[in-house]
Write an enzyme that holds these catalytic residues in place. Structure first.
Site, PDB file in Angstrom:
ATOM      1  N   CYS A   1       0.866  -1.182   0.000  1.00  0.00           N
ATOM      2  CA  CYS A   1       0.000   0.000   0.000  1.00  0.00           C
ATOM      3  C   CYS A   1       0.904   1.235   0.000  1.00  0.00           C
ATOM      4  O   CYS A   1       2.138   1.117   0.122  1.00  0.00           O
ATOM      5  CB  CYS A   1      -0.853  -0.002   1.261  1.00  0.00           C
ATOM      6  SG  CYS A   1       0.191   0.022   2.742  1.00  0.00           S
TER       7      CYS A   1
ATOM      8  N   HIS B   1       3.641   1.630  11.754  1.00  0.00           N
ATOM      9  CA  HIS B   1       2.459   1.369  12.595  1.00  0.00           C
ATOM     10  C   HIS B   1       2.156   2.478  13.589  1.00  0.00           C
ATOM     11  O   HIS B   1       1.080   2.506  14.162  1.00  0.00           O
ATOM     12  CB  HIS B   1       2.669   0.037  13.334  1.00  0.00           C
ATOM     13  CG  HIS B   1       3.197  -1.029  12.420  1.00  0.00           C
ATOM     14  ND1 HIS B   1       4.537  -1.279  12.254  1.00  0.00           N
ATOM     15  CD2 HIS B   1       2.553  -1.851  11.557  1.00  0.00           C
ATOM     16  CE1 HIS B   1       4.715  -2.225  11.359  1.00  0.00           C
ATOM     17  NE2 HIS B   1       3.526  -2.593  10.916  1.00  0.00           N
TER      18      HIS B   1
ATOM     19  N   HIS C   1      -1.041  -5.027  19.606  1.00  0.00           N
ATOM     20  CA  HIS C   1      -0.528  -4.711  18.264  1.00  0.00           C
ATOM     21  C   HIS C   1       0.108  -3.315  18.319  1.00  0.00           C
ATOM     22  O   HIS C   1      -0.436  -2.406  18.953  1.00  0.00           O
ATOM     23  CB  HIS C   1      -1.666  -4.757  17.240  1.00  0.00           C
ATOM     24  CG  HIS C   1      -1.176  -4.594  15.834  1.00  0.00           C
ATOM     25  ND1 HIS C   1      -0.855  -3.360  15.316  1.00  0.00           N
ATOM     26  CD2 HIS C   1      -0.906  -5.494  14.860  1.00  0.00           C
ATOM     27  CE1 HIS C   1      -0.417  -3.523  14.069  1.00  0.00           C
ATOM     28  NE2 HIS C   1      -0.449  -4.812  13.765  1.00  0.00           N
TER      29      HIS C   1
ATOM     30  N   GLU D   1       0.188  -0.827  16.354  1.00  0.00           N
ATOM     31  CA  GLU D   1      -0.661   0.310  15.970  1.00  0.00           C
ATOM     32  C   GLU D   1      -1.607   0.687  17.112  1.00  0.00           C
ATOM     33  O   GLU D   1      -1.816   1.878  17.407  1.00  0.00           O
ATOM     34  CB  GLU D   1      -1.470  -0.001  14.703  1.00  0.00           C
ATOM     35  CG  GLU D   1      -2.315   1.205  14.287  1.00  0.00           C
ATOM     36  CD  GLU D   1      -3.246   0.962  13.117  1.00  0.00           C
ATOM     37  OE1 GLU D   1      -3.119  -0.073  12.427  1.00  0.00           O
ATOM     38  OE2 GLU D   1      -4.118   1.830  12.892  1.00  0.00           O
TER      39      GLU D   1
ATOM     40  N   THR E   1      -6.444   0.528  11.742  1.00  0.00           N
ATOM     41  CA  THR E   1      -6.699   0.707  10.300  1.00  0.00           C
ATOM     42  C   THR E   1      -6.780  -0.609   9.530  1.00  0.00           C
ATOM     43  O   THR E   1      -7.177  -0.609   8.360  1.00  0.00           O
ATOM     44  CB  THR E   1      -5.578   1.549   9.660  1.00  0.00           C
ATOM     45  OG1 THR E   1      -4.334   0.897   9.916  1.00  0.00           O
ATOM     46  CG2 THR E   1      -5.563   2.965  10.186  1.00  0.00           C
TER      47      THR E   1
ATOM     48  N   SER F   1       1.455  -9.978  10.748  1.00  0.00           N
ATOM     49  CA  SER F   1       0.831  -8.924   9.937  1.00  0.00           C
ATOM     50  C   SER F   1      -0.680  -8.970  10.103  1.00  0.00           C
ATOM     51  O   SER F   1      -1.348  -9.881   9.597  1.00  0.00           O
ATOM     52  CB  SER F   1       1.217  -9.114   8.468  1.00  0.00           C
ATOM     53  OG  SER F   1       0.428  -8.284   7.653  1.00  0.00           O
ATOM     54  N   SER F   2      -1.206  -7.980  10.797  1.00  0.00           N
ATOM     55  CA  SER F   2      -2.640  -7.961  11.101  1.00  0.00           C
ATOM     56  C   SER F   2      -3.475  -7.976   9.817  1.00  0.00           C
ATOM     57  O   SER F   2      -4.391  -8.786   9.664  1.00  0.00           O
ATOM     58  CB  SER F   2      -2.946  -6.715  11.928  1.00  0.00           C
ATOM     59  OG  SER F   2      -4.308  -6.485  12.010  1.00  0.00           O
TER      60      SER F   2
ATOM     61  N   SER G   1       2.036  -5.514   3.437  1.00  0.00           N
ATOM     62  CA  SER G   1       3.478  -5.460   3.699  1.00  0.00           C
ATOM     63  C   SER G   1       4.267  -6.496   2.898  1.00  0.00           C
ATOM     64  O   SER G   1       5.475  -6.644   3.111  1.00  0.00           O
ATOM     65  CB  SER G   1       3.714  -5.663   5.196  1.00  0.00           C
ATOM     66  OG  SER G   1       2.904  -6.714   5.695  1.00  0.00           O
TER      67      SER G   1
HETATM   68  C1  2E7 Z   1       1.263   0.031   9.126  1.00  0.00           C
HETATM   69  C2  2E7 Z   1      -0.062  -0.022   9.412  1.00  0.00           C
HETATM   70  O1  2E7 Z   1       3.275  -4.112   8.441  1.00  0.00           O
HETATM   71  P1  2E7 Z   1       1.906  -4.670   8.252  1.00  0.00           P
HETATM   72  O2  2E7 Z   1       1.753  -6.122   8.055  1.00  0.00           O
HETATM   73  O3  2E7 Z   1       1.053  -4.130   9.488  1.00  0.00           O
HETATM   74  P2  2E7 Z   1      -0.256  -4.686  10.219  1.00  0.00           P
HETATM   75  O4  2E7 Z   1      -0.772  -3.486  10.959  1.00  0.00           O
HETATM   76  O5  2E7 Z   1      -1.202  -5.180   9.214  1.00  0.00           O
HETATM   77  O6  2E7 Z   1       0.180  -5.741  11.207  1.00  0.00           O
HETATM   78  O7  2E7 Z   1       1.219  -3.990   6.991  1.00  0.00           O
HETATM   79  C3  2E7 Z   1       1.431  -2.668   6.592  1.00  0.00           C
HETATM   80  C4  2E7 Z   1       0.918  -1.718   7.573  1.00  0.00           C
HETATM   81  C5  2E7 Z   1      -0.404  -1.703   7.910  1.00  0.00           C
HETATM   82  N1  2E7 Z   1      -0.876  -0.870   8.822  1.00  0.00           N
HETATM   83  C6  2E7 Z   1       1.766  -0.842   8.198  1.00  0.00           C
HETATM   84 CL1  2E7 Z   1      -0.716   0.999  10.566  1.00  0.00          CL
HETATM   85 FE1  F3S Z   2      -1.013   0.707   4.494  1.00  0.00          FE
HETATM   86 FE2  F3S Z   2      -1.348   2.857   5.921  1.00  0.00          FE
HETATM   87 FE3  F3S Z   2      -3.340   1.232   5.459  1.00  0.00          FE
HETATM   88  S1  F3S Z   2       0.402   1.516   5.973  1.00  0.00           S
HETATM   89  S2  F3S Z   2      -2.433  -0.796   5.242  1.00  0.00           S
HETATM   90  S3  F3S Z   2      -2.283   2.479   3.957  1.00  0.00           S
HETATM   91  S4  F3S Z   2      -2.930   2.334   7.324  1.00  0.00           S
END
Ligand code: 2E7
Ligand code: F3S
Length: 316
Positions: A17, A79, A129, A131, A170, A228-229, A273
């Site tokens: 993203c 995050h 988490h 975030e 998010t 990874s959420s 990610s």
């Molecule tokens: C930051 C935020 O690094 P990720 O797998 O993070 P999540 O939050 O899904 O564990 O993915 C990218 C990303 C998504 N949300 C980075 Cl706030």
């Molecule tokens: Fe990516 Fe930001 Fe959403 S890091 S998954 S656009 S909150």
């Protein structure tokens, strides 16, 4: 030997993203500007392949600011971080760059605005988490109440049911979050919140593509990391949308080929990610074993881009 036919459904959008693109760029640009080592607090994004690649270029990943020396730059992960983290970096006169996704920063600002207006905050998110820790940490300890499920909403103890607001992580499941928001609104009709929730465009779009793809697929693979959420939510969404076998894989080597015996259609997607090279690797692994027909399942086109922070845009 003839290879059995299989249709590979490829979800779009999938993978990186805009917030991830920006965060990785920030680390790369910081390394160019300041040289190695540049410290990064927490995995810049939750992907081992990305982290290993940046480590090879001179990034040092640590979990806490206290693990960084005063005299090297430090980057905060995509995050987000509690307010105490930049505060401590300032006190130590460190150079720091915040790679928090702008869509997370927006939620931080919302939470503070509601608190300034005298509302008690509720956060919908996953406990522990980064975030969630970062967003809750925008306000003093104990000020933000965390709920994860409608059951939590039933028992949460608030100061004044008339003066409440909520924010969300998010990367949540859009459907599960709708249930939690409905429970909040049912118990606290005056609660203030965003239009729907704070789930970002990338999370929403990746879940939509999976929903469109899942009913066509005997099996589905989500390329992403176990921490990874957003990637884990894609597995759940796929299973719930009718795909009997939905699995998270970090890369091709994780695929359980025996579990895929006899399948004729498989869906492939990737968390926000997960780099595209890992998806290419998974596709190549299928092409080595099957006679593959590719089909794109595209439910949205994304053209979001975020600028890197100013400190990295101005000449050194
Ligand atoms: C930051 C935020 O690094 P990720 O797998 O993070 P999540 O939050 O899904 O564990 O993915 C990218 C990303 C998504 N949300 C980075 Cl706030
Ligand atoms: Fe990516 Fe930001 Fe959403 S890091 S998954 S656009 S909150």
């Amino acid at each position: 030997m003839t290879r059995p036919p299989v249709t590979l459904y490829l979800a779009a959008p999938r993978g990186f993203c805009a917030g991830v693109d920006r965060a990785i760029k920030i680390v790369e640009m910081a390394l160019e500007r300041w040289g190695a080592p540049v410290y990064v607090r927490h995995e810049i994004v939750h992907n081992k392949f990305v982290v290993d690649g940046l480590r090879d270029k001179g990034a040092v990943f640590v979990e806490e600011l206290s693990d960084c020396p005063d005299d090297r730059p430090v980057i905060f992960s995509a995050h987000g971080v509690p307010k105490s983290v930049p505060k401590a970096a300032e006190a130590r006169q460190m150079v720091f760059v915040d790679a928090t996704c702008p869509l997370v920063s927006k939620v931080h600002i919302e939470a503070q605005r509601h608190a300034e207006n005298g509302l008690q905050m509720i956060m919908i998110g996953h406990a522990g988490h980064p975030e969630t820790v970062g967003t809750m940490g925008q306000l003093p300890e104990g000020e933000v109440l965390l709920v994860e499920t409608p059951q939590d909403v039933a028992t949460v103890a608030v100061r004044d049911p008339e003066r409440l607001a909520y924010v969300t992580q998010t990367t949540l499941s859009v459907d599960d979050t709708a249930d939690v928001v409905a429970a909040l609104k049912a118990r606290f009709p005056r609660i203030v919140g965003p239009h729907k929730e704070d789930i970002c465009y990338a999370t929403t779009n990746r879940q939509e593509a999976v929903k469109a793809m899942a009913p066509k697929c005997d099996a589905m693979l989500v390329v992403g990391a176990p921490n990874s959420s957003n990637s884990k939510r894609l597995v759940e969404v796929g299973a719930r949308a009718g795909c009997d076998y939905a699995q998270l894989v970090q890369r091709a080597g994780d695929i359980d080929w025996r579990a895929l015996d006899g399948i004729t259609s498989i869906g492939i997607t990737a968390g926000a990610s997960a780099p595209e090279v890992l998806i290419d690797e998974v596709i190549a692994a299928f092409e080595a074993r099957f006679d593959v027909t590719r089909e794109l399942v595209e439910t949205a086109v994304e053209n979001v881009e975020f600028k890197v922070p100013r400190v990295l845009r101005v000449p050194a």
